[in-house]
Scaffold this motif. Structure first.
Motif, PDB file in Angstrom:
ATOM      1  N   GLY A  56      12.437  -8.282  17.571  1.00 46.26           N
ATOM      2  CA  GLY A  56      13.127  -7.760  16.397  1.00 46.26           C
ATOM      3  C   GLY A  56      12.254  -6.752  15.678  1.00 46.26           C
ATOM      4  O   GLY A  56      11.027  -6.907  15.614  1.00 46.26           O
ATOM      5  N   PHE A  57      12.884  -5.716  15.131  1.00 44.55           N
ATOM      6  CA  PHE A  57      12.147  -4.569  14.579  1.00 44.55           C
ATOM      7  C   PHE A  57      12.720  -4.167  13.222  1.00 44.55           C
ATOM      8  O   PHE A  57      13.934  -4.137  13.027  1.00 44.55           O
ATOM      9  N   ASP A  58      11.830  -3.858  12.287  1.00 48.84           N
ATOM     10  CA  ASP A  58      12.243  -3.288  11.006  1.00 48.84           C
ATOM     11  C   ASP A  58      11.007  -2.691  10.335  1.00 48.84           C
ATOM     12  O   ASP A  58       9.871  -2.923  10.768  1.00 48.84           O
ATOM     13  N   THR A  59      11.233  -1.918   9.289  1.00 52.96           N
ATOM     14  CA  THR A  59      10.131  -1.385   8.486  1.00 52.96           C
ATOM     15  C   THR A  59      10.497  -1.483   7.012  1.00 52.96           C
ATOM     16  O   THR A  59      11.667  -1.605   6.653  1.00 52.96           O
ATOM     17  N   GLU A  60       9.482  -1.404   6.167  1.00 55.71           N
ATOM     18  CA  GLU A  60       9.687  -1.334   4.716  1.00 55.71           C
ATOM     19  C   GLU A  60       8.809  -0.213   4.162  1.00 55.71           C
ATOM     20  O   GLU A  60       7.691   0.005   4.639  1.00 55.71           O
ATOM     21  N   THR A  61       9.343   0.477   3.176  1.00 53.95           N
ATOM     22  CA  THR A  61       8.613   1.575   2.535  1.00 53.95           C
ATOM     23  C   THR A  61       8.663   1.394   1.029  1.00 53.95           C
ATOM     24  O   THR A  61       9.708   1.022   0.478  1.00 53.95           O
ATOM     25  N   ARG A  62       7.555   1.645   0.386  1.00 55.36           N
ATOM     26  CA  ARG A  62       7.525   1.561  -1.079  1.00 55.36           C
ATOM     27  C   ARG A  62       8.552   2.526  -1.663  1.00 55.36           C
ATOM     28  O   ARG A  62       8.567   3.713  -1.321  1.00 55.36           O
ATOM     29  N   PRO A  63       9.430   2.030  -2.529  1.00 59.67           N
ATOM     30  CA  PRO A  63      10.447   2.919  -3.101  1.00 59.67           C
ATOM     31  C   PRO A  63       9.837   3.888  -4.101  1.00 59.67           C
ATOM     32  O   PRO A  63       8.796   3.612  -4.715  1.00 59.67           O
ATOM     33  N   SER A  64      10.454   5.017  -4.237  1.00 56.90           N
ATOM     34  CA  SER A  64      10.031   6.000  -5.236  1.00 56.90           C
ATOM     35  C   SER A  64      11.159   6.201  -6.233  1.00 56.90           C
ATOM     36  O   SER A  64      12.318   6.358  -5.846  1.00 56.90           O
ATOM     37  N   PHE A  65      10.797   6.167  -7.489  1.00 58.85           N
ATOM     38  CA  PHE A  65      11.797   6.336  -8.538  1.00 58.85           C
ATOM     39  C   PHE A  65      11.616   7.671  -9.268  1.00 58.85           C
ATOM     40  O   PHE A  65      12.177   7.878 -10.333  1.00 58.85           O
ATOM     41  N   ARG A  66      10.842   8.563  -8.641  1.00 64.31           N
ATOM     42  CA  ARG A  66      10.616   9.894  -9.221  1.00 64.31           C
ATOM     43  C   ARG A  66      11.064  10.958  -8.232  1.00 64.31           C
ATOM     44  O   ARG A  66      10.746  10.888  -7.042  1.00 64.31           O
ATOM     45  N   LYS A  67      11.785  11.913  -8.715  1.00 63.71           N
ATOM     46  CA  LYS A  67      12.291  12.993  -7.878  1.00 63.71           C
ATOM     47  C   LYS A  67      11.129  13.756  -7.248  1.00 63.71           C
ATOM     48  O   LYS A  67      10.165  14.129  -7.916  1.00 63.71           O
ATOM     49  N   GLY A  68      11.230  13.997  -5.955  1.00 66.83           N
ATOM     50  CA  GLY A  68      10.203  14.756  -5.246  1.00 66.83           C
ATOM     51  C   GLY A  68       9.007  13.934  -4.792  1.00 66.83           C
ATOM     52  O   GLY A  68       8.101  14.462  -4.145  1.00 66.83           O
ATOM     53  N   VAL A  69       8.988  12.646  -5.116  1.00 69.41           N
ATOM     54  CA  VAL A  69       7.875  11.776  -4.730  1.00 69.41           C
ATOM     55  C   VAL A  69       8.360  10.804  -3.657  1.00 69.41           C
ATOM     56  O   VAL A  69       9.392  10.151  -3.815  1.00 69.41           O
ATOM     57  N   SER A  70       7.638  10.732  -2.557  1.00 66.43           N
ATOM     58  CA  SER A  70       7.988   9.799  -1.486  1.00 66.43           C
ATOM     59  C   SER A  70       6.726   9.127  -0.971  1.00 66.43           C
ATOM     60  O   SER A  70       5.609   9.580  -1.245  1.00 66.43           O
ATOM     61  N   HIS A  71       6.898   8.078  -0.229  1.00 64.19           N
ATOM     62  CA  HIS A  71       5.774   7.313   0.311  1.00 64.19           C
ATOM     63  C   HIS A  71       5.948   7.135   1.813  1.00 64.19           C
ATOM     64  O   HIS A  71       7.065   7.128   2.330  1.00 64.19           O
ATOM     65  N   LYS A  72       4.814   6.986   2.494  1.00 62.00           N
ATOM     66  CA  LYS A  72       4.867   6.707   3.927  1.00 62.00           C
ATOM     67  C   LYS A  72       5.205   5.236   4.136  1.00 62.00           C
ATOM     68  O   LYS A  72       5.062   4.404   3.243  1.00 62.00           O
ATOM     69  N   VAL A  73       5.660   4.915   5.332  1.00 58.93           N
ATOM     70  CA  VAL A  73       6.066   3.552   5.633  1.00 58.93           C
ATOM     71  C   VAL A  73       4.907   2.585   5.361  1.00 58.93           C
ATOM     72  O   VAL A  73       3.761   2.855   5.712  1.00 58.93           O
ATOM     73  N   SER A  74       5.232   1.486   4.718  1.00 63.31           N
ATOM     74  CA  SER A  74       4.212   0.537   4.278  1.00 63.31           C
ATOM     75  C   SER A  74       4.031  -0.627   5.242  1.00 63.31           C
ATOM     76  O   SER A  74       2.917  -1.135   5.428  1.00 63.31           O
ATOM     77  N   LEU A  75       5.145  -1.075   5.823  1.00 63.98           N
ATOM     78  CA  LEU A  75       5.126  -2.324   6.580  1.00 63.98           C
ATOM     79  C   LEU A  75       5.955  -2.174   7.846  1.00 63.98           C
ATOM     80  O   LEU A  75       7.038  -1.580   7.830  1.00 63.98           O
ATOM     81  N   LEU A  76       5.433  -2.698   8.941  1.00 68.08           N
ATOM     82  CA  LEU A  76       6.162  -2.759  10.206  1.00 68.08           C
ATOM     83  C   LEU A  76       6.360  -4.223  10.561  1.00 68.08           C
ATOM     84  O   LEU A  76       5.384  -4.978  10.659  1.00 68.08           O
ATOM     85  N   GLN A  77       7.629  -4.629  10.720  1.00 71.17           N
ATOM     86  CA  GLN A  77       7.926  -6.000  11.086  1.00 71.17           C
ATOM     87  C   GLN A  77       8.332  -6.056  12.552  1.00 71.17           C
ATOM     88  O   GLN A  77       9.289  -5.395  12.953  1.00 71.17           O
TER      89      GLN A  77
END
Length: 214
Positions: A56-77
């Motif tokens: 089984g496969f999934d990922t999680e990424t820290r959410p961004s609540f600011r326009k133009g700001v994103s984060h790289k994937v945080s967790l691989l399950q």
């Protein structure tokens, strides 16, 4: 196949409404997941995963609540039917061994909405993921129109996956028990869905969420 039997009788679509989903009991899962936050722990985890008939496969990424700001994937399950491993990519990165597992065509892996996950992991060096089944497409063979993991799970098992942890901080120094269980079950649920459909136990024409097309 199931969809062929369905179309023989009448056209239909299996879909669960927002109201029906909300009325279902929440799935309870005490994951027993193993958090991998050190490079030294990666080889043993991969060796156990390689023994699984399906991963089984999934990922999680820290959410961004600011326009133009994103984060790289945080967790691989990555999960076997018995156990889920949570790889903290923000800490350990995507190691060559992990990338090799994701690119190994001989290892069957199942997930949902894989395109976005692959895009995120490509930023960490994943080149060509192989051996994957996207359940979003696979369930269409069984007349299921819904695309999300939570709705597919609800249709098959009569339980909703609580999504309260989805927008939490996946880069936190210590993940909460609720985060761990949520992340682990998303990967385990993919295996449950795939194996249930493969077993032939799901009969689309008898589903409580069957809707005749006009």
């Amino acid at each position: 196949m199931a969809c062929e039997r369905l179309n023989t009788y009448y056209p239909l679509t299996i879909s669960i409404s927002k109201q029906q989903l909300a009325s279902l009991p929440a799935a309870v899962y005490d994951s027993g997941a193993i958090i991998i936050d050190s490079p030294d722990a990666i080889p043993a985890a991969i060796e156990e995963l390689k023994k699984a008939p399906v991963i089984g496969f999934d990922t999680e990424t820290r959410p961004s609540f600011r326009k133009g700001v994103s984060h790289k994937v945080s967790l691989l399950q990555l999960a076997s039917p018995e156990r889920c491993f949570l790889f903290r990519l923000k800490t350990i990165g995507l190691s060559p061994a992990l990338a090799a597992l994701l690119e190994d065509e001989s290892r069957l892996k199942v997930g949902v909405s894989l395109r976005d996950d692959f895009h995120q992991l490509a930023q960490l060096g994943l080149k060509e993921p192989r051996g994957f089944i996207d359940l979003q497409k696979y369930v269409k063979e069984f007349g299921i129109a819904d695309n999300s993991l939570s709705r597919i799970h609800a249709i098959l098992f009569g339980q909703r996956i609580a999504k309260g942890q989805r927008l939490t901080n996946w880069e936190a120094q210590v993940l909460t028990e609720a985060q761990v269980n949520y992340a682990a079950y998303d990967a385990i649920a993919c295996i449950r869905i795939y194996r249930h459909l493969q077993s032939g136990l799901f009969l689309p024409e008898t589903s409580a969420y069957m809707k005749k097309q006009e």
